[in-house]
Design an enzyme around this catalytic site. Sequence first.
Site: not given
Ligand code: SAM
Length: 499
Positions: A242, A244, A298, A389
């Site tokens: 997310a 996305g 997760d 980032c």
């Molecule tokens: N890659 C995304 C984009 O470009 O739009 C941004 C990702 S953001 C930096 C990190 C995301 O990883 C957050 O939405 C967070 O909720 C999710 N996240 C963190 N730990 C996670 C896990 N163990 N499993 C799945 N999602 C996770």
Amino acid sequence: MKLYFEAERFLKDGGKFGGSLKSRIFSDTKLKNSPKHIFALVCSTIKYYDFIHQIVQKSKIKQELKQKKVKVSDELLALIIHDLLFSSRGRIESGKHPIKDAILGCKTRLQAEFIKLKLRYKVTSVCQLPVNEDTNDDETPVRWFRINTIKVDQERFFKKHKFFTDLQPVNRIEELIKPGLVFSDDYIPNLYGVHPREKLSSTDAYKLGEIIIQDRASCFPAHILNEDNQYVHKQVIDACAAPGNKTTHAASHLPLDDASAVVYAIERDAKRVGVLRTMCEKATGKNKKKLIQVIHKDFTTIQPEDFSDVTGLIVDPSCSGSGIFGRAMDNALNGEKKRKKEEEEEEEEKSNEPHIDQERLRKLASFQNVIMKHALSFPGAQRVVYSTCSIHAEENERVVIDLLSDPEVREQGWTLARRQEVLPTWPRRGFESEFIRISRDEKVCKELADGCVRAKPKEDGGIGFFAACFVKRGKLMVDEEKSTEDISEEQNEWLGFED
Ligand code: SAM
């Protein structure tokens, strides 16, 4: 008072959900107040936060509110005091609320402290206070968008959207001095830069999901994953998906006519998974609905054996977000903690380094390592791109180093992709000095650092970013003719390890 409650959320989240302050406020569809109004209030509160804090401390308003049994967060208090003392209107928004009444009950004391503050700073009005203008600097130097090739190819796009055909091309991003101009990126296909004031979100192309607004560096991971064009991934995982951006970009690289092609977009946060779904639906449309499968879980609980056909993974985990500007509220609010650590602060001043919460970075790095190790355990995985980032080596080069030194990871045949496989012409690479931890050979350090990509906030046309790519040497096309033994020897030699 609703205005303050809505603004409070953006001050409180401190940017931990990613994106600049402006994009977070303007993309929040649930706001009741005007995003413009909220943005202005939050920015101005951040700008004067240090002074507001002084007034809060000296007036002892928190103690008084506590006595009156009125619960109010530091952020909400700052926003209200901002409007009462620092705004041109000099009053709190209309509407009745016990918090408002309680704060107005302390108005005389607050005003007295405000006058003393102005005397201390020898100023007669708010605008003369010495503020760091940087704290209000939320704007990206370039607004980037990519043509969403899932829905429309480049040729058709320009035929269809006159707005974009009418933009005047420029050769360098520095020439994007006003709206009406466009820069075609040299590194990422189908990516374009325009002036930040260009109204992209009101174009038909945006409304139809035919362009996606995405920072250039944020496009690196999906591009790097597919940079070896001899290898076409049919199944890919975006482990931390997310909202996305990288998911939809990765999906655009899949063989679109292959019915088995899919990106599994994994997200553990219940709220953010909704945003992810909306974004993916908009990007794929009804025809290509199956191209992205959103999984609310997760990532570390996903069984790798259940995804044996997955050959590529993108791991873009939560990070400090230190590469994203518009994190001014982070800095402003951390100031309070900073004040309590005077010694640390003195050290910082001496070394001229920004304040870094080492404990927070340590925790983030350890989480990033766990996520990456899980990604590297997928049986069919050939290429895994890691990105953040963040500008801190702790979350970047050092995570890479820990993985490269991990016996299990090495046993599985993973190594770091070299520069020629990772945006070779992008000039800014990893920090060489960090790799001294893994090898004393300068050449090896340089090669490893060269395998990593960095982007400097603003200077490189957008957010600060880091990306590196792990490749499974034994099985990858590049080294196909070599035996696994040769490869592991070569890898050890390269990394300076002795067997
Ligand atoms: N890659 C995304 C984009 O470009 O739009 C941004 C990702 S953001 C930096 C990190 C995301 O990883 C957050 O939405 C967070 O909720 C999710 N996240 C963190 N730990 C996670 C896990 N163990 N499993 C799945 N999602 C996770």
